[in-house]
Design an enzyme around this catalytic site. Structure first.
Site, PDB file in Angstrom:
ATOM      1  N   ASN A  16       7.884  -7.647  -5.595  1.00 16.46           N
ATOM      2  CA  ASN A  16       7.396  -7.011  -4.375  1.00 16.46           C
ATOM      3  C   ASN A  16       5.871  -7.083  -4.378  1.00 16.46           C
ATOM      4  OD1 ASN A  16       6.328  -4.370  -2.948  1.00 16.46           O
ATOM      5  ND2 ASN A  16       8.360  -4.754  -2.114  1.00 16.46           N
TER       6      ASN A  16
ATOM      7  N   CYS B  57       2.307  -1.604   4.255  1.00 19.31           N
ATOM      8  CA  CYS B  57       0.982  -1.198   3.769  1.00 19.31           C
ATOM      9  C   CYS B  57       0.004  -1.074   4.943  1.00 19.31           C
ATOM     10  CB  CYS B  57       0.434  -2.237   2.796  1.00 19.31           C
ATOM     11  SG  CYS B  57       1.436  -2.500   1.332  1.00 19.31           S
TER      12      CYS B  57
ATOM     13  N   LEU C 143       2.038   3.407  -3.915  1.00 19.32           N
ATOM     14  CA  LEU C 143       2.134   2.072  -4.514  1.00 19.32           C
ATOM     15  C   LEU C 143       1.265   1.918  -5.752  1.00 19.32           C
ATOM     16  CD1 LEU C 143       2.219   0.011  -1.198  1.00 19.32           C
ATOM     17  CD2 LEU C 143       4.102   0.242  -2.812  1.00 19.32           C
TER      18      LEU C 143
ATOM     19  N   ILE D 168      15.933  -1.287   5.479  1.00 21.25           N
ATOM     20  CA  ILE D 168      14.660  -0.772   5.976  1.00 21.25           C
ATOM     21  C   ILE D 168      13.853  -0.183   4.831  1.00 21.25           C
ATOM     22  CG2 ILE D 168      15.533  -0.306   8.290  1.00 21.25           C
ATOM     23  CD1 ILE D 168      15.789   2.687   7.455  1.00 21.25           C
ATOM     24  N   ASN D 169      12.544  -0.136   5.046  1.00 27.43           N
ATOM     25  CA  ASN D 169      11.678   0.635   4.173  1.00 27.43           C
ATOM     26  C   ASN D 169      11.830   2.112   4.563  1.00 27.43           C
ATOM     27  OD1 ASN D 169       9.668   1.308   2.300  1.00 27.43           O
ATOM     28  ND2 ASN D 169       8.436  -0.489   2.835  1.00 27.43           N
TER      29      ASN D 169
END
Length: 302
Positions: free
Chosen positions: A98, A128, A72, A189-190
Protein backbone atom coordinates in the site's frame (compact mmCIF):
# COMPACT_ATOMS: atom_id res chain seq x y z
CA UNK A 1 -12.81 -26.92 -7.66
CA UNK A 2 -10.40 -23.97 -7.70
CA UNK A 3 -10.07 -21.08 -5.27
CA UNK A 4 -7.58 -19.24 -7.50
CA UNK A 5 -8.32 -15.71 -8.71
CA UNK A 6 -6.53 -13.47 -11.17
CA UNK A 7 -5.82 -9.79 -10.62
CA UNK A 8 -4.31 -8.07 -13.68
CA UNK A 9 -2.37 -11.17 -14.66
CA UNK A 10 -1.23 -11.98 -11.12
CA UNK A 11 -2.67 -15.27 -9.88
CA UNK A 12 -3.60 -15.57 -6.22
CA UNK A 13 -4.15 -19.02 -4.70
CA UNK A 14 -7.42 -17.76 -3.19
CA UNK A 15 -9.42 -14.50 -2.95
CA UNK A 16 -8.69 -13.69 0.71
CA UNK A 17 -6.19 -11.01 1.65
CA UNK A 18 -5.54 -8.59 4.49
CA UNK A 19 -6.61 -4.96 4.48
CA UNK A 20 -3.89 -2.35 4.67
CA UNK A 21 -3.26 -0.90 8.11
CA UNK A 22 -4.75 -3.85 9.99
CA UNK A 23 -2.02 -6.47 9.56
CA UNK A 24 1.23 -4.51 9.73
CA UNK A 25 3.49 -6.15 7.20
CA UNK A 26 2.58 -9.65 8.31
CA UNK A 27 5.27 -10.33 10.91
CA UNK A 28 2.99 -9.37 13.82
CA UNK A 29 0.45 -12.02 12.81
CA UNK A 30 2.76 -14.78 11.60
CA UNK A 31 2.59 -16.57 14.97
CA UNK A 32 -1.19 -16.84 14.64
CA UNK A 33 -1.73 -17.11 10.89
CA UNK A 34 0.02 -19.22 8.26
CA UNK A 35 0.63 -16.39 5.80
CA UNK A 36 1.20 -18.95 3.06
CA UNK A 37 -2.50 -19.86 3.15
CA UNK A 38 -3.58 -16.33 2.23
CA UNK A 39 -4.10 -15.11 -1.30
CA UNK A 40 -2.05 -12.01 -0.50
CA UNK A 41 -0.70 -9.90 2.33
CA UNK A 42 -1.38 -6.19 1.91
CA UNK A 43 1.08 -4.08 3.88
CA UNK A 44 0.50 -1.00 5.98
CA UNK A 45 0.83 2.25 4.03
CA UNK A 46 4.38 3.08 2.90
CA UNK A 47 5.49 6.66 2.20
CA UNK A 48 8.64 8.10 0.65
CA UNK A 49 9.79 9.38 4.07
CA UNK A 50 8.86 8.41 7.66
CA UNK A 51 5.48 9.67 8.88
CA UNK A 52 4.93 10.21 12.59
CA UNK A 53 1.16 9.89 12.45
CA UNK A 54 -1.41 11.76 14.51
CA UNK A 55 -1.33 12.52 18.25
CA UNK A 56 -3.09 10.22 20.71
CA UNK A 57 -5.77 9.20 21.46
CA UNK A 58 -6.27 7.94 17.94
CA UNK A 59 -8.46 4.85 18.36
CA UNK A 60 -12.05 4.78 19.62
CA UNK A 61 -14.49 1.89 19.83
CA UNK A 62 -17.96 2.41 18.36
CA UNK A 63 -21.10 0.31 18.07
CA UNK A 64 -20.23 -2.42 15.54
CA UNK A 65 -16.91 -0.89 14.61
CA UNK A 66 -14.08 1.46 15.43
CA UNK A 67 -12.74 4.88 14.58
CA UNK A 68 -9.07 5.34 13.85
CA UNK A 69 -6.97 8.42 13.21
CA UNK A 70 -3.55 6.77 13.11
CA UNK A 71 -2.44 9.11 10.35
CA UNK A 72 -0.67 6.44 8.26
CA UNK A 73 2.30 6.29 10.62
CA UNK A 74 5.13 4.40 8.93
CA UNK A 75 8.95 4.30 8.89
CA UNK A 76 9.29 5.15 5.20
CA UNK A 77 10.07 3.09 2.13
CA UNK A 78 13.79 2.55 2.83
CA UNK A 79 13.19 0.94 6.22
CA UNK A 80 10.30 -1.02 4.76
CA UNK A 81 12.48 -2.46 1.99
CA UNK A 82 15.27 -3.46 4.38
CA UNK A 83 13.18 -4.68 7.32
CA UNK A 84 9.84 -5.97 6.01
CA UNK A 85 10.21 -7.10 2.41
CA UNK A 86 12.81 -9.82 3.14
CA UNK A 87 10.40 -11.50 5.58
CA UNK A 88 7.50 -11.25 3.14
CA UNK A 89 9.63 -12.69 0.34
CA UNK A 90 9.96 -15.91 2.36
CA UNK A 91 6.19 -16.40 2.54
CA UNK A 92 4.29 -18.42 -0.04
CA UNK A 93 1.83 -15.63 -0.77
CA UNK A 94 1.48 -12.59 -3.00
CA UNK A 95 2.78 -9.29 -1.67
CA UNK A 96 0.79 -6.09 -2.20
CA UNK A 97 2.32 -2.84 -0.96
CA UNK A 98 0.00 0.00 0.00
CA UNK A 99 1.47 3.35 -1.09
CA UNK A 100 0.58 6.71 0.46
CA UNK A 101 1.70 10.29 -0.14
CA UNK A 102 0.89 13.97 0.27
CA UNK A 103 1.81 14.98 -3.27
CA UNK A 104 1.89 13.15 -6.59
CA UNK A 105 5.68 13.23 -6.43
CA UNK A 106 5.60 11.44 -3.06
CA UNK A 107 3.69 8.55 -4.59
CA UNK A 108 5.97 8.39 -7.61
CA UNK A 109 9.08 8.18 -5.42
CA UNK A 110 7.74 5.11 -3.64
CA UNK A 111 6.50 3.48 -6.84
CA UNK A 112 9.88 3.93 -8.51
CA UNK A 113 11.76 2.71 -5.42
CA UNK A 114 9.68 -0.49 -5.40
CA UNK A 115 10.05 -1.13 -9.13
CA UNK A 116 12.69 -3.84 -8.75
CA UNK A 117 11.61 -5.25 -5.40
CA UNK A 118 9.78 -8.54 -4.80
CA UNK A 119 6.35 -6.93 -4.89
CA UNK A 120 3.46 -8.34 -6.91
CA UNK A 121 1.03 -5.40 -6.95
CA UNK A 122 0.85 -1.83 -5.65
CA UNK A 123 -2.25 -0.52 -3.88
CA UNK A 124 -2.42 3.26 -4.11
CA UNK A 125 -4.18 4.93 -1.18
CA UNK A 126 -5.78 8.01 -2.71
CA UNK A 127 -7.67 8.88 0.47
CA UNK A 128 -4.58 10.86 1.50
CA UNK A 129 -4.98 14.67 1.66
CA UNK A 130 -3.38 16.41 -1.33
CA UNK A 131 -1.38 19.27 0.17
CA UNK A 132 -1.13 20.97 -3.22
CA UNK A 133 -4.94 21.04 -3.56
CA UNK A 134 -5.78 22.62 -0.22
CA UNK A 135 -6.02 19.32 1.66
CA UNK A 136 -8.80 17.71 -0.38
CA UNK A 137 -8.18 13.97 -0.70
CA UNK A 138 -6.76 12.81 -4.04
CA UNK A 139 -9.65 10.37 -4.32
CA UNK A 140 -12.48 12.91 -4.10
CA UNK A 141 -11.99 14.60 -7.47
CA UNK A 142 -12.55 12.47 -10.61
CA UNK A 143 -10.17 14.51 -12.75
CA UNK A 144 -7.54 14.35 -10.04
CA UNK A 145 -8.01 10.59 -9.75
CA UNK A 146 -7.51 10.10 -13.46
CA UNK A 147 -4.38 12.31 -13.45
CA UNK A 148 -2.64 10.65 -10.53
CA UNK A 149 -3.55 7.18 -11.79
CA UNK A 150 -2.05 7.95 -15.19
CA UNK A 151 1.14 9.39 -13.64
CA UNK A 152 1.61 6.35 -11.43
CA UNK A 153 0.83 3.94 -14.26
CA UNK A 154 3.61 5.53 -16.32
CA UNK A 155 6.20 4.74 -13.64
CA UNK A 156 4.97 1.50 -12.08
CA UNK A 157 6.52 -1.82 -13.01
CA UNK A 158 3.82 -3.74 -11.12
CA UNK A 159 0.07 -3.64 -11.78
CA UNK A 160 -1.62 -0.89 -9.78
CA UNK A 161 -4.69 -1.08 -7.57
CA UNK A 162 -6.40 2.23 -6.88
CA UNK A 163 -7.99 2.21 -3.41
CA UNK A 164 -11.16 4.28 -3.49
CA UNK A 165 -12.62 6.46 -0.76
CA UNK A 166 -16.36 6.18 0.02
CA UNK A 167 -16.43 9.83 1.07
CA UNK A 168 -17.70 10.99 -2.33
CA UNK A 169 -21.04 11.76 -3.95
CA UNK A 170 -20.84 9.08 -6.66
CA UNK A 171 -18.36 6.21 -6.28
CA UNK A 172 -18.86 5.14 -9.89
CA UNK A 173 -17.54 8.45 -11.23
CA UNK A 174 -14.35 7.99 -9.22
CA UNK A 175 -14.07 4.35 -10.32
CA UNK A 176 -14.47 5.23 -13.98
CA UNK A 177 -11.87 7.97 -13.65
CA UNK A 178 -9.36 5.53 -12.18
CA UNK A 179 -10.07 3.05 -14.97
CA UNK A 180 -9.63 5.81 -17.56
CA UNK A 181 -6.28 6.66 -15.99
CA UNK A 182 -5.08 3.11 -16.50
CA UNK A 183 -5.81 1.39 -13.17
CA UNK A 184 -5.47 -2.39 -13.37
CA UNK A 185 -7.61 -3.15 -10.31
CA UNK A 186 -9.79 -1.20 -7.85
CA UNK A 187 -10.13 -1.78 -4.12
CA UNK A 188 -13.05 -0.40 -2.10
CA UNK A 189 -14.07 0.84 0.27
CA UNK A 190 -11.68 2.71 2.48
CA UNK A 191 -13.02 4.00 5.81
CA UNK A 192 -15.91 6.43 6.18
CA UNK A 193 -15.20 9.71 7.97
CA UNK A 194 -16.78 9.75 11.42
CA UNK A 195 -16.65 11.41 14.83
CA UNK A 196 -17.28 10.45 18.45
CA UNK A 197 -17.72 12.70 21.50
CA UNK A 198 -17.19 11.73 25.13
CA UNK A 199 -20.32 13.17 26.76
CA UNK A 200 -18.95 13.03 30.30
CA UNK A 201 -15.68 14.76 29.47
CA UNK A 202 -17.41 16.83 26.79
CA UNK A 203 -14.50 16.41 24.43
CA UNK A 204 -13.67 14.57 21.22
CA UNK A 205 -12.80 10.89 21.60
CA UNK A 206 -9.97 11.33 19.09
CA UNK A 207 -7.28 13.99 19.27
CA UNK A 208 -7.75 14.45 15.52
CA UNK A 209 -11.51 15.02 16.09
CA UNK A 210 -12.47 12.89 13.10
CA UNK A 211 -11.35 9.42 12.14
CA UNK A 212 -12.04 6.60 9.75
CA UNK A 213 -14.97 4.35 10.64
CA UNK A 214 -14.46 0.66 9.89
CA UNK A 215 -15.97 -2.64 10.99
CA UNK A 216 -19.38 -4.32 10.53
CA UNK A 217 -21.26 -1.01 10.68
CA UNK A 218 -20.02 -0.01 7.21
CA UNK A 219 -20.52 -3.35 5.42
CA UNK A 220 -23.92 -2.62 3.80
CA UNK A 221 -22.51 0.61 2.35
CA UNK A 222 -19.42 -1.20 1.10
CA UNK A 223 -21.42 -3.98 -0.55
CA UNK A 224 -23.62 -1.41 -2.29
CA UNK A 225 -20.62 0.53 -3.57
CA UNK A 226 -18.87 -2.62 -4.81
CA UNK A 227 -22.02 -3.66 -6.67
CA UNK A 228 -22.43 -0.22 -8.26
CA UNK A 229 -18.77 -0.07 -9.25
CA UNK A 230 -18.88 -3.56 -10.76
CA UNK A 231 -21.65 -2.34 -13.07
CA UNK A 232 -19.60 0.68 -14.12
CA UNK A 233 -16.09 -0.68 -14.84
CA UNK A 234 -14.51 -3.69 -16.52
CA UNK A 235 -11.46 -4.12 -14.29
CA UNK A 236 -11.36 -6.43 -11.23
CA UNK A 237 -12.45 -5.21 -7.81
CA UNK A 238 -11.16 -6.11 -4.36
CA UNK A 239 -14.05 -5.70 -1.94
CA UNK A 240 -13.60 -4.65 1.68
CA UNK A 241 -15.39 -2.90 4.50
CA UNK A 242 -16.70 -4.70 7.57
CA UNK A 243 -15.94 -8.28 6.52
CA UNK A 244 -15.91 -10.43 9.66
CA UNK A 245 -17.31 -13.77 8.45
CA UNK A 246 -17.34 -15.96 5.38
CA UNK A 247 -20.92 -14.89 4.72
CA UNK A 248 -19.76 -11.28 4.54
CA UNK A 249 -16.99 -12.20 2.11
CA UNK A 250 -19.38 -14.16 -0.12
CA UNK A 251 -21.70 -11.14 -0.24
CA UNK A 252 -18.89 -9.08 -1.76
CA UNK A 253 -18.08 -11.79 -4.30
CA UNK A 254 -21.72 -12.11 -5.34
CA UNK A 255 -21.90 -8.30 -5.62
CA UNK A 256 -19.04 -8.29 -8.14
CA UNK A 257 -15.74 -8.40 -6.25
CA UNK A 258 -13.05 -10.76 -7.54
CA UNK A 259 -11.26 -10.85 -4.16
CA UNK A 260 -11.81 -9.59 -0.62
CA UNK A 261 -9.75 -7.90 2.10
CA UNK A 262 -10.26 -8.50 5.79
CA UNK A 263 -9.44 -5.57 8.08
CA UNK A 264 -10.87 -4.68 11.48
CA UNK A 265 -11.76 -8.32 12.22
CA UNK A 266 -8.02 -9.07 12.50
CA UNK A 267 -7.83 -6.95 15.65
CA UNK A 268 -10.20 -9.08 17.69
CA UNK A 269 -9.66 -12.40 15.91
CA UNK A 270 -6.16 -12.89 14.45
CA UNK A 271 -7.38 -16.05 12.72
CA UNK A 272 -10.29 -14.35 10.97
CA UNK A 273 -8.76 -14.56 7.48
CA UNK A 274 -8.30 -18.33 7.65
CA UNK A 275 -11.81 -18.91 9.01
CA UNK A 276 -13.23 -16.78 6.20
CA UNK A 277 -11.16 -18.63 3.59
CA UNK A 278 -12.37 -22.00 4.86
CA UNK A 279 -15.97 -20.78 4.89
CA UNK A 280 -15.74 -19.58 1.28
CA UNK A 281 -14.34 -22.96 0.21
CA UNK A 282 -17.18 -24.81 1.95
CA UNK A 283 -19.78 -22.51 0.38
CA UNK A 284 -18.21 -22.93 -3.05
CA UNK A 285 -18.36 -26.71 -2.79
CA UNK A 286 -21.88 -26.73 -1.35
CA UNK A 287 -23.23 -24.61 -4.22
CA UNK A 288 -21.28 -26.40 -6.93
CA UNK A 289 -19.14 -23.49 -8.15
CA UNK A 290 -16.11 -24.83 -10.03
CA UNK A 291 -14.23 -21.56 -9.54
CA UNK A 292 -14.44 -18.29 -7.65
CA UNK A 293 -14.97 -16.56 -11.00
CA UNK A 294 -18.32 -18.33 -11.31
CA UNK A 295 -19.44 -16.65 -8.08
CA UNK A 296 -18.38 -13.13 -9.00
CA UNK A 297 -21.39 -10.89 -9.68
CA UNK A 298 -23.78 -13.83 -9.40
CA UNK A 299 -26.38 -11.90 -7.36
CA UNK A 300 -29.84 -11.82 -8.96
CA UNK A 301 -33.25 -10.38 -8.14
CA UNK A 302 -35.64 -12.64 -6.28
Amino acid sequence: MSLCVNLAGVELKNPVMTASGTFGSGAEYSEFVDLGRLGAVVTKGVANVPWEGNPTPRIAETASGMLNAIGLQNPGVEVFCKRDLPMLAQQDTRVIVNVCGRTTEDYLEVVERLADEAVDLLEINISCPNVKAGGIAFGQDPKGVERITARIKEKARQPIIMKLSPNVTDITEIAKAAEAGGADVLSLINTLTGMQIDVEKQCFALANRTGGLSGPAIKPIAVRMVYQTAQAVRIPIIGMGGISSWEDAVEFLLAGATAVSVGTANFYDPGATIKILEGIATYQERHGFASIAEMVGKVTCR
